[in-house]
Design a protein around this motif. Sequence first.
Motif, short mmCIF file in Angstrom:
data_model
loop_
_atom_site.label_atom_id
_atom_site.label_comp_id
_atom_site.label_asym_id
_atom_site.label_seq_id
_atom_site.Cartn_x
_atom_site.Cartn_y
_atom_site.Cartn_z
N LEU A 136 -0.30 -131.88 42.62
CA LEU A 136 -0.81 -130.53 42.85
C LEU A 136 0.18 -129.70 43.65
O LEU A 136 0.41 -128.51 43.36
CB LEU A 136 -2.16 -130.60 43.57
N PHE A 137 0.80 -130.31 44.66
CA PHE A 137 1.81 -129.59 45.44
C PHE A 137 3.01 -129.20 44.58
O PHE A 137 3.56 -128.10 44.72
CB PHE A 137 2.28 -130.45 46.62
N ILE A 138 3.42 -130.08 43.68
CA ILE A 138 4.54 -129.77 42.80
C ILE A 138 4.20 -128.58 41.90
O ILE A 138 5.02 -127.67 41.70
CB ILE A 138 4.91 -131.01 41.96
N HIS A 139 2.99 -128.54 41.36
CA HIS A 139 2.58 -127.43 40.49
C HIS A 139 2.50 -126.12 41.27
O HIS A 139 2.91 -125.06 40.77
CB HIS A 139 1.23 -127.75 39.83
N ILE A 140 1.97 -126.18 42.49
CA ILE A 140 1.89 -124.96 43.30
C ILE A 140 3.31 -124.46 43.62
O ILE A 140 3.59 -123.25 43.52
CB ILE A 140 1.09 -125.23 44.59
N HIS A 141 4.17 -125.37 43.98
CA HIS A 141 5.56 -124.99 44.28
C HIS A 141 6.25 -124.42 43.05
O HIS A 141 7.02 -123.44 43.15
CB HIS A 141 6.31 -126.22 44.80
N HIS A 142 5.98 -125.01 41.89
CA HIS A 142 6.60 -124.51 40.66
C HIS A 142 6.09 -123.10 40.32
O HIS A 142 6.90 -122.22 39.93
CB HIS A 142 6.30 -125.47 39.51
N LEU A 143 4.81 -122.86 40.47
CA LEU A 143 4.28 -121.52 40.19
C LEU A 143 4.84 -120.49 41.17
O LEU A 143 5.12 -119.35 40.78
CB LEU A 143 2.75 -121.54 40.26
N LEU A 144 4.98 -120.89 42.42
CA LEU A 144 5.55 -119.95 43.39
C LEU A 144 7.02 -119.66 43.08
O LEU A 144 7.48 -118.53 43.26
CB LEU A 144 5.42 -120.52 44.80
N ASN A 145 7.75 -120.66 42.61
CA ASN A 145 9.15 -120.43 42.25
C ASN A 145 9.29 -119.48 41.07
O ASN A 145 10.30 -118.78 40.95
CB ASN A 145 9.83 -121.76 41.92
N HIS B 226 10.77 -112.04 40.23
CA HIS B 226 10.04 -110.81 40.56
C HIS B 226 10.28 -110.43 42.02
O HIS B 226 10.47 -109.24 42.33
CB HIS B 226 8.54 -111.04 40.31
N GLN B 227 10.30 -111.42 42.91
CA GLN B 227 10.56 -111.13 44.32
C GLN B 227 11.97 -110.57 44.51
O GLN B 227 12.17 -109.64 45.30
CB GLN B 227 10.39 -112.41 45.14
N ALA B 228 12.94 -111.11 43.77
CA ALA B 228 14.31 -110.61 43.89
C ALA B 228 14.40 -109.16 43.41
O ALA B 228 15.07 -108.33 44.04
CB ALA B 228 15.25 -111.50 43.08
N ARG B 229 13.72 -108.85 42.30
CA ARG B 229 13.74 -107.46 41.81
C ARG B 229 13.07 -106.52 42.80
O ARG B 229 13.57 -105.40 43.05
CB ARG B 229 13.06 -107.39 40.45
N GLU B 230 11.96 -106.94 43.37
CA GLU B 230 11.26 -106.08 44.33
C GLU B 230 12.08 -105.91 45.60
O GLU B 230 12.12 -104.81 46.17
CB GLU B 230 9.89 -106.69 44.67
N THR B 231 12.75 -106.99 46.05
CA THR B 231 13.60 -106.88 47.23
C THR B 231 14.75 -105.91 46.98
O THR B 231 15.09 -105.08 47.83
CB THR B 231 14.15 -108.26 47.61
#
Length: 220
Positions: free
Chosen positions: A117-126, A131-136
Motif C-alpha cells: 500500500l505504501f508503494i502504491h501511495i508513493h507511486h501515485l504521488l510521484n 504537474h507539480q513541476a509545471r505549477e512551480t
Amino acid sequence: MASSEAIQVSSLPLPPMQYVNHYTDEMIRRGRAPRPPPPIQDNYHMFGNAFNTEESIIRPLESQGIKRLYPLHFDRRRELKKLNQSLLANFLDLLDLLVNCPDSPRRAEKVEDLSLLFIHIHHLLNEFRPHQARETLRVMMELQRRQRIETANRFQKHLDKVMEILQQAIQSLPEPMEIDSKLLVETDLLVSQEKAAKEETKTDPCFILDRIMCKIVDNM
C-alpha cells in the motif's frame, strides 16, 4: 579533559580530497582539471536498482514487478483516499494481531500488505511530480513577471518626477527677450566705449606721445 569535550561529527561524509584537489583554481586556470564524465547511454545502477536511460522517469508498477491494486484508468484523488483507508484498516489489523496472536503467520502478510500500500501511495504521488513541476515553473514565472512590472512602475514614477523637475526648472528660467535685451545693453556700451577710444586716437594722434613726454619731464 579531552573526553569531556563534545565531539562534533558531520552527518555527511567528508568530500573526497583526491577528487577535490583536481579542481583547484590553479588547475582550472591551467586547463588541467578533469573533464566531466560523459552522459550515460545505456543502463546504470542507483541505490542498488538497475535503470535504463530510455525508460520514463516514473516507471509503471508492472515494470518493477509490483502488482497493481487499481485499474489503468482511474481518479487519482479517489484512489489515494481508498489506499489511505486501506492502509489504516491494515494497520489496525496488524495491531490486533500483535496484541492477540503475536506469533501468527498473518503478521508477515499484513506487513507485506502495508508495504504494498505504501508503494502504491508513493507511486501515485510521484505521478503528480510533472504537474507539480509545471505549477512551480508557472508560479516562478508569475513572480518574475510581477517583480518586473513593479520595477517598471517604479521607474516610470521616477521618470515622471524627473520630468516634472525639469519642467519646473524650464519655467523658472527668464524669457529670451529679457536675456537678449541685457546682452544688447552691455554690448552697446562696450561698442560705444571702443568707438570713443578710436575717435580720440583719430582726432589727436599725438596725444599719447605728448602725455609720455610730459611724464618724463615731470620726473626730471
